[in-house]
Structures are given as C-alpha cells and as structure tokens.
Design an enzyme around this catalytic site. Structure first.
Site, mmCIF file in Angstrom:
data_model
loop_
_atom_site.group_PDB
_atom_site.id
_atom_site.type_symbol
_atom_site.label_atom_id
_atom_site.label_comp_id
_atom_site.label_asym_id
_atom_site.label_seq_id
_atom_site.Cartn_x
_atom_site.Cartn_y
_atom_site.Cartn_z
ATOM 1 N N LYS A 48 -0.794 -2.813 34.447
ATOM 2 C CA LYS A 48 -1.609 -2.702 33.257
ATOM 3 C C LYS A 48 -2.258 -3.955 32.966
ATOM 4 O O LYS A 48 -1.914 -4.964 33.027
ATOM 5 C CB LYS A 48 -0.808 -2.176 32.089
ATOM 6 C CG LYS A 48 -1.661 -1.796 30.831
ATOM 7 C CD LYS A 48 -0.656 -1.166 29.800
ATOM 8 C CE LYS A 48 -1.265 -0.829 28.444
ATOM 9 N NZ LYS A 48 -0.519 -0.191 27.476
ATOM 10 N N SER B 111 -2.103 4.011 25.511
ATOM 11 C CA SER B 111 -3.021 3.276 26.009
ATOM 12 C C SER B 111 -2.882 2.797 27.568
ATOM 13 O O SER B 111 -3.745 2.482 28.382
ATOM 14 C CB SER B 111 -3.029 1.999 25.350
ATOM 15 O OG SER B 111 -1.905 1.179 25.572
ATOM 16 N N SER C 236 2.611 4.401 24.186
ATOM 17 C CA SER C 236 1.675 4.047 25.266
ATOM 18 C C SER C 236 1.873 4.250 26.651
ATOM 19 O O SER C 236 1.157 4.175 27.482
ATOM 20 C CB SER C 236 0.952 2.423 25.052
ATOM 21 O OG SER C 236 -0.015 2.593 23.861
#
Lengths: 478, 494
Positions: free
Chosen positions: B79, B154, B178
């Site tokens: 990420k 996210s 997330s």
C-alpha cells in the site's frame, strides 16, 4: 508616585547533556555541518516515530528530586501544534497535562536573607532546529542538527522580587543541574535559556499585575538590565494611566530596551493533545531510589565540608565549588596527597587562566588529577621552581603527559650542585658592577636584577630563593 | 498455470523446489499488471527494472540456501502509505506525489528479509481517508468484480490487486476498517491484527493510536504466513508489543477439522438491526451456519455502545490526523505551491493545493475538536468513549471466543455515489471502527455473493491477541465455504 513591587517568575530551558537526542539515536554534539546529525525521526520524515531516551527521564527526575519536586509516577507526553519551519513536524513533543516534576522549591540567599522560590513544574521537551537566512541566495535554510536535542523547562512560581533574586535563583538552579551532570548550563552558548515573566503591582496589593514575557536573554548582566528596564517601563505605563498588555517581548541588549516579538503563529492555540506515538511514562519506586542513591554532594554541602576540612579562604572555596568539575579535580588531587592550599592556588590561578584563554569555563576542565598532583609535589620537593612549574603546566595542558617525565626529558630539574651556582653568581657579580654599586648604595632592590641574571644563566634550573640567599651573602661580603 | 493463480505459499514452494525462478514469478505478476491495470488501476507505482534486479538477487540467495522461508521469492504489493526505500511513496496524494523515502518501513524490511520482492505500490484513499479509494489524487481503483463499483477503501488498491490477479499477496493498513471493508468488497481475505503487533515505523500515520498494517491475501493460510513475517517487536515503535505467539501458520497447520468444537461465537444484536442490507444479512446467516456445521456455538449476544463508535472514531482519528499531517508543509519534501508571498502564504497554498477535499475536511474537523474550549467536550469525551467501548468488548469476550459481524452494511457501492454524502459514508464504517478503537484483531473472509455478483465478506473479531482463534475459525469457515469464485478479469488473458 506610588510604591511598586516587582513580581517575577522564570521559565528556564536547559539542554540536557545526553549523548543522543530525546527521540532518536542522533548525536547531540555541537557543531557539525548542517543536517549531518539527523535521521528520519528528527527531520520529521513521513512514517518516522519517536522513541524516548531513558537518560532524559533520569536527568529530568534527578533535577526534580534535587529541587524537592513531586515526581509524576504516571506521566505522558503531549503534542504542541504550531507551524514554523524550524520544527520539522510542525508540532513539538512536550508535556502539558502531566509534567514529570511538580510543586518543588529552591532556597536562595538574598541580601534580605534566605528566600524560597517555588517550582511550579519541570517538563521534558524537544528542541527545534535552526533557521538561517541566506542573504546572498535570498532564501531561508533550516539546519535540523539541534532538532530533537532534549530540554527540560523549569517553570518557577512568581516568587522573585528583584534582579538579585532572579540571578540568585538562576545561579542556584545552574549549580544544582550542573552538579547533577544533567547539563553544563551555559547561558552564552544557549544550553541554558531564561524567559522572564515580569509584572508590577502596588506595594501591598494581593492581585498580580498583568505580566509581560521577555524571551531568551543570554547573560546574567542582560537579565538584570532587562528587568530594570521592563520594571520601569511598566511603572511608566501605569503611572501615565495606561495598562500593561500581556505580550511577549524581546530584549535588545545593545540598545537596552524591550520590544514586542512577532508571534510564531497568528493564533496562539497550540491544540495540545496526548502524544499517541509514545506510551505513558511509568516511573517506579526502584527507579527513583536509584536516582536518590546517585545524588551527588551539592555545592552548599561541599562548601560546608571544605570549611571544616581544609584551611582555605571563603573565596577560594567559592571559586573551587563554582564548577562541579573543578571541585572534583580539587578533591582528586588532594586525595593523591597534594597540599590542599597549593592545589586551590593552582586551580584558581593558572588553571582558570588557561581555561579562560581557551574561551572555556571552569566546568570544562579536563586535566588528569594525577598530573596536577605530581606537578605540585615537584614544586614542594624543590625539584622545580614555581616559574618552571607554570611553564610545565602550560606544556602538559596542551599535550597531557606526566610532568615528572616532562621535567626529566627537558632537563628542567633544579641543579642541587651549589658549586655550579656559586660560580655563576660570582660571574654575574663580576659582570654587573653597576647593580652591585646600586646595592651597596642601599638600593636593595637591585638584588632582584642579579637574581634574574643568575636564573637566566642557570637556564631556570635553580631555586630562586636559594639564589637570593647566596647572592645576598656574597654581596654582603664584598 | 498463471503465476497469479498460485497462493503465495504455493508460489514460494515452487520457486524453492526449483520448478520456477523468482524472475519468472516477478515477471509473471508484472505481465498481469500490464494487461489489467489500465482497467483496474490498482497501482500508483510499479518499478519493473528494480523488481527484476531484486528478483535476480533473491533467486541467488535462495539457490545459496540463505533464504528458506515459506514466502521466499514471492512478489508482494505494498500500500502506498508504507515507506519503501528508493520507491515513490505518495499516499495517493498530490502532496507526496514526488516523495521517495530514504528508508524502508519496518514491515517492508521484514518482508525483504524473508525474501519477498517489493515491486509496486497500491492505490488508496488519499492519506487513507475514505472508504472507496475514490479520494486518491491519481484516480479511483475499480472493483475487479464490476468496474462500475468501488473496491472499498482505503486499502482498495491492495485488495483489488489480489482480487484481479495483479498480485499474489499484498499488505494494507487499517485505521477504521481499511483492510477489512475492501477485502469484503473485493472477495479477498484480509486481517487487521491487534494494535502493536506490526510495527508502525514507516507507515505514514493517519490516526496513530488506531493504525495497523496487515495482510491481504487469497486465503487464511497466506494471511497467517504474511502476518507472522511482518509481526514482531520493534524498538523503533514505542507502541509495538513483544509477543511470543506470532508463529500463526504453525499453530494453524496444527488445527484439526474439529477445531471449532465448543468455540462460542457471538452475533451482536445491534450489528444485525436496521441499516444492514438484506443480501448481506443473508450471507452472514450462511456464514454463521457454516461455522455451526464446523462445531461452533453461534448465537446472538449483546454489545453495548455500538452507536457511539462512529462519532468517537471520527473525532479521535481526525484529531490525530490533523496533527500527523502538519508536517506536510512544503518546507522539507513533497509538494510546494509555485506562487506565494511569504511563509504563511506558502503554507496556506501548499496545503490547500496539495491535499484533496476529504483530507482537508478531516484536518479541519480534527483541528476543531482539539481547539481550546472544545477539547474537553469532543476529544476528551471521545477518549472516554473509546475506553468504554473497549470495556463493552471485554464483557462480550468473557462469554464468547469471537464475534461474527459484517464488514460493511452493503456490498460495494457504485463509483461516484459515496463522496457526495460524506456523513453517510462515515456511517457505513459502523462494523469496523470499534475494532480499531478497542485495539482488537479482526479479519474478513469472503463468504458469499450478492445476486449482482458482488462479494460479501464475513468479519471475525477477537479479543486482543486472539489472532490464533480468529485464524482457526476463519480457516474452518473457508473450508466449509469451498472455493470462492473469481472475477472475470482474473482469468483475462495476459
């Protein structure tokens, strides 16, 4: 005019003497090319996290114990948020809600007797970097070498009434912290910085007046001047019917006046909240016991002991104990068998002079005690005279080495052979008839010149007292 | 067989067994990305040259017998809020659009030490603020199951990459759901571990007291393997915990079919009330039934204060974010506005232009709740609420081993429908945020599909340090469920 009383409280920042920064492993050493004592943590890189340096807690708690504070057993750090480029994260990690030390005091000596100054709190925080404006390139640059250097801020109660009180308090605080080894506390170099909060009120009034804060005044003399100036200014304001504005002032020591500082951020709301990247700071009984056991003998106790143990003058004692390292050196040299009075003379004389010449202070002394002890013994035994000893000290000061070896290698020992000395004296007398005549006509001072000539001819390897004695005898017999 | 059809452990075994090389594995993944990412947009940055160099190096070390671990040789997608030395790390923000970290996050260091290859950075909501990956400055990621829908957020890029076969395995971060929510939307398996299990060093902070890095994978066993690779005490993170029970995969392989016999799993009544989509409810009922089949006792329970989790979460997360994001000011790195007059104008313009609207909204919200005069009423009250929520979970865990909950009230919404109503978007975090507030571990396992063919995951929540129980239950759920389908794009020819 009404009679006014000055009320002063101090906020004193002290840089701690840790080897590494408060939240990372970078060096706290002074100097170094810009941004070389830095890492992702102290430059505020994204994703970096602080880790508390345990030594900082030790120092802060020790200062608290020495100033009779309560130690916060379950403490925390808080973030103080404000935007300024010297602060790489735009928040400073400090302590607001649970400072490590609270409710202490120190006793100071003033001309009116002893006075107790309360300590509201002591908290730990990180220093900021340094902004440098480059006029040539017309830009501002930041050096983060100082960013993250540990500080403690000691906040006093408004218990001081004069510049003398303030200086006595600062001196007391400085000695305490320096004796603990927690900081060298140098105002000029900024390792100790004082902000002065001052207000005036009518004598006898209960309520405190509105205060102004004067920032970063960097000498005792400047503090005294700034206090006198600001006191007069505030009284003027009140006398002319105005009211004092609560504001932050900067003292201009050259011009001798205070002026309002531009604030770092427009709004002074620091939005403090507990630092989530650090866990609560729990201080155990064992930790405090250990610190109590490590407490040094502080200055007052030391002075008292010196008065009892050594035949020294009060001013000698004051001099020696005015720096922990000096007192340590004194005791170590005396422990090695040197005469205390002689040791005191060397320390307060030549050694202080040598330090001053190098722009250092008494607390910077680093001469190995054994060398000084030997030097003193060489003089005591008559192996070298005092003047030779001075030059030996200078030599071993620059290049630390055993003075005994140095004297030997350089052939500086006094020649005990009186035959050689006698011969030289006779030559000096023969070569200086004018001085001899002066002496005969009653100018007894003329002997000094002859002693000098003899010493010169002996290349310093004679005891001036012996030379003087022998010369006087010879002259008397002429 | 395509590289991305392997699980991570199968791929590593094939490499270590000499059936495949690391460069082959890495180039296989890169080929999939080239073929699919124009449609999915799971990645912000992919460095092919560097990935191939790493691959060759890892291959040599495997051949030399230096790397023998179960994930050696496996390429991992990271990420874009996790710092990678020399590889751009943007947080999907204009503010860090050009930021190349000079160091690796601790989790990345550990993956590299295990012989994993870090080749690319996945898209996300800007600074992890959002539930859809639509707030990315670089454009939204599409849900591989239906490109009209969001992947969730996210960590939408990491979940979409694994779902689409553009990655074998990935890491994400979870501040309020997330990892777990996009795992549900994308039909992948993801876990948020107990707070303190994985070092946050190098994770660009959103809400420091809530953030955790965790694995996103194809199945439970891969998740356990990746978590044990990145877990462990780190002196650089003061909130990191020294745990002795992080050999998750070994504990899992010892698990038997009868593993769930006697395990008690609670269904909090307030999680199954109004607001839960009927199709999601149906999948959750199926999941409960599967767990019962495997021997668990699954029954309704009471969890208090559910409705206070969202306000407490948004106050705490935004307060911390408002401070954490202060360092992005144009002075040291990242974006700086071009035209400005003086320092304050530089700050104002840099931050107005560098941050997107959702980030600005949360910074303002957080600054407000920390302001003097409001601190006690909002921030302090939220902290107290956080403690009370933890106490409510403690009560449930006195009687139950685990909690079974949805990860989101619905399946993935359509792109463009969430951001117009931020409050509604915040409310959809109801099933995930309280886990972060209480510091608990939580895991999403794909459990079913809606009629429209969108995945729905089931979330298992455990007490602090109960990852092992979660993994065991999740594994049995996975077995009872059988193979989970794949989106069409997964098999698309490269």
């Amino acid at each position: 005019m009404k009679e006014y009383e000055t009320v002063i409280g101090l906020e004193v920042h002290v840089e701690l003497a840790t080897k590494t920064k408060i939240f990372c492993g970078c060096s706290t050493a002074f100097g170094g090319a810009p941004n070389t004592h830095t890492c992702p943590v102290c430059t505020g890189m994204p994703g970096s996290l602080p880790v508390l340096n345990r030594k900082v807690v030790e120092y802060a708690a020790s200062v608290g114990l020495a100033t009779h504070c309560e130690i916060t057993r379950y403490g925390r750090f808080d973030r103080k948020n404000y935007f300024y480029p010297d602060n790489p994260q735009n928040y400073q990690i400090s302590q607001l809600y649970l400072p490590i030390c609270r409710n202490g005091y120190v006793d100071i000596e003033t001309p009116e007797g002893s006075r107790r100054v309360g300590i509201h709190e002591i908290h730990m925080e990180e220093d900021a970097g340094k902004l440098i404006h480059d006029d040539f390139l017309d830009c501002s640059l930041v050096d983060y070498n100082r960013s993250g250097v540990p500080l403690i801020e000691t906040v006093s109660e408004p218990d001081m009434r004069s510049a003398d009180d303030v200086i006595a308090y600062l001196e007391k605080l400085r000695m305490t912290i320096q004796y603990l080894g927690a900081s060298d506390c140098k105002l000029q170099e900024g390792s100790m910085r004082a902000d002065v909060n001052l207000s005036v009120r009518e004598k006898g009034a209960e309520k405190l007046g509105t205060r102004a804060e004067m920032k970063n005044i960097n000498s005792f003399r400047a503090i005294a001047r700034a206090i006198d100036y600001e006191r007069a200014r505030q009284i003027d304001v009140l006398e002319s019917g105005g009211s004092v504005v609560q504001e932050t002032l900067r003292w201009d020591d050259t011009a001798g006046y205070t002026y309002p500082m531009r604030s770092k951020e427009d709004a002074k709301d620091y939005r403090y909240f507990p630092e989530p990247d650090l866990v609560p700071l729990v201080i155990s009984d064992e930790f405090l016991d250990q610190l109590r056991q490590q407490m040094p003998e502080f200055r007052e106790e030391k002075m008292e002991r010196y008065r009892r143990s050594y035949d020294l003058t009060e001013s000698e004692i004051e001099q020696i104990t005015s720096a922990r390292r000096m007192a340590d050196l004194f005791e170590a040299v005396v422990d090695l068998g040197a005469d205390p009075r002689e040791t005191a003379k060397w320390l307060n004389g030549d050694i202080l002079r040598l330090l001053k010449e190098e722009g250092k202070s008494a607390n910077d002394v680093s001469l190995p005690p054994v060398y000084l002890a030997k030097l003193i013994q060489l003089v005591g035994a008559g192996t070298i005279n005092r003047n030779t000893a001075k030059s030996v000290l200078e030599a071993i000061w620059k290049d630390p080495q055993d003075p005994e070896v140095y004297v030997q290698e350089h052939g500086l020992a006094i020649v005990p052979d009186n035959g050689a000395l006698e011969k030289v004296i006779e030559e000096v007398i023969a070569a200086n008839p004018k001085s001899v005549a002066d002496w005969k006509s009653g100018k007894k001072k003329a002997v000094g010149f002859l002693v000098g000539q003899t010493m010169k001819a002996m290349k310093g390897k004679a005891d001036p007292a012996a030379v003087n004695r022998m010369l006087s005898e010879k002259l008397a017999r002429l | 067989m395509k590289i991305t059809e392997y699980t991570a452990r199968e791929l590593s075994a094939a490499i270590r067994g000499g059936d495949m090389t690391v460069p082959e594995a890495v180039s296989g993944v890169l080929t999939e990305i080239r073929a699919k990412d124009k449609e999915v947009h799971a990645y912000v940055t992919v460095n092919e040259d560097d990935a191939m160099r790493q691959a060759e190096n890892v291959q040599k070390r495997i051949e030399a017998g230096e790397l023998t671990g179960p994930l050696a040789g496996v390429p991992v997608a990271v990420k874009d809020n996790i710092c990678t030395n020399g590889l751009k790390t943007t947080c999907s923000s204009r503010m860090l659009g050009n930021f190349v970290p000079p160091y690796d996050a601790e989790a990345v260091t550990r993956m590299r030490q295990a012989g994993m290859v870090v080749f690319g950075k996945t898209n996300m909501d800007e600074f992890a603020m959002g539930s859809t990956t639509e707030t990315s400055f670089f454009g939204p990621t599409k849900n591989p199951w239906n490109e009209e829908h969001v992947p969730g957020g996210s960590s939408g890029g990491s979940c979409a990459a694994v779902a689409a076969g553009e990655a074998v395995i990935a890491v994400g971060s979870d501040t309020g759901g997330s990892i777990r929510q996009p795992s549900s939307y994308c039909g992948v398996t993801g876990m948020k571990p107990t707070y303190g299990t994985v070092s946050r060093y190098g994770l660009i902070a959103y809400g420091s007291s809530l953030d955790q890095i965790g694995p996103v994978a194809k199945d439970v066993t891969d998740c356990a393997l990746l978590l044990e690779t990145i877990a462990g005490h780190d002196r650089k993170d003061s909130t990191s915990i020294a745990r002795k029970d992080t050999d998750f995969s070994e504990r899992l392989s010892a698990a038997s079919e009868a593993d769930l016999a006697g395990m008690r799993i609670g269904l909090p009544r307030d999680y199954y009330g109004d607001g839960l989509d009927e199709e999601v409810r149906k999948v959750m009922e199926d999941a409960a039934a599967m767990l019962r089949t495997r021997g668990a006792v699954v029954e309704p329970c009471d969890l208090g204060l559910v409705k206070y989790a969202i306000p407490a979460y948004y106050i705490i997360a935004c307060a911390e974010a408002s401070s954490n994001l202060e360092r992005f000011d144009g002075v040291k790195y990242g974006y700086r506005a071009e035209d400005y007059e003086g320092l304050h104008d530089m700050y104002r313009k840099t931050r107005s232009q560098g941050f997107g609207p959702e980030v600005r909204r949360r910074i303002m919200l957080g600054s407000f709740v920390l302001s003097s005069g409001y601190y006690d009423a909002y921030y302090l009250k939220a902290l107290r609420t956080k403690a009370l929520i933890k106490a409510e979970f403690d009560k449930v865990f006195r009687d139950y081993d685990l909690i079974l909950a949805p990860a989101a009230p619905t399946a993935a919404p359509k792109i463009g429908t969430s951001l117009q109503d931020p409050l509604k978007m915040y409310l959809s975090d109801i099933y995930t945020v309280s886990v972060n507030l209480a510091g608990l571990p939580g895991m999403t396992v794909p459990a079913g599909l809606t009629r429209d063919g969108l995945p729905v995951g089931a979330q298992l929540i455990g007490d602090c340090f109960a990852e092992e129980k979660i993994f065991r239950a999740a594994l049995q759920l996975e077995k009872e469920r059988g193979a989970f389908g794949r989106p069409a794009i997964f098999v698309k020819g490269a």
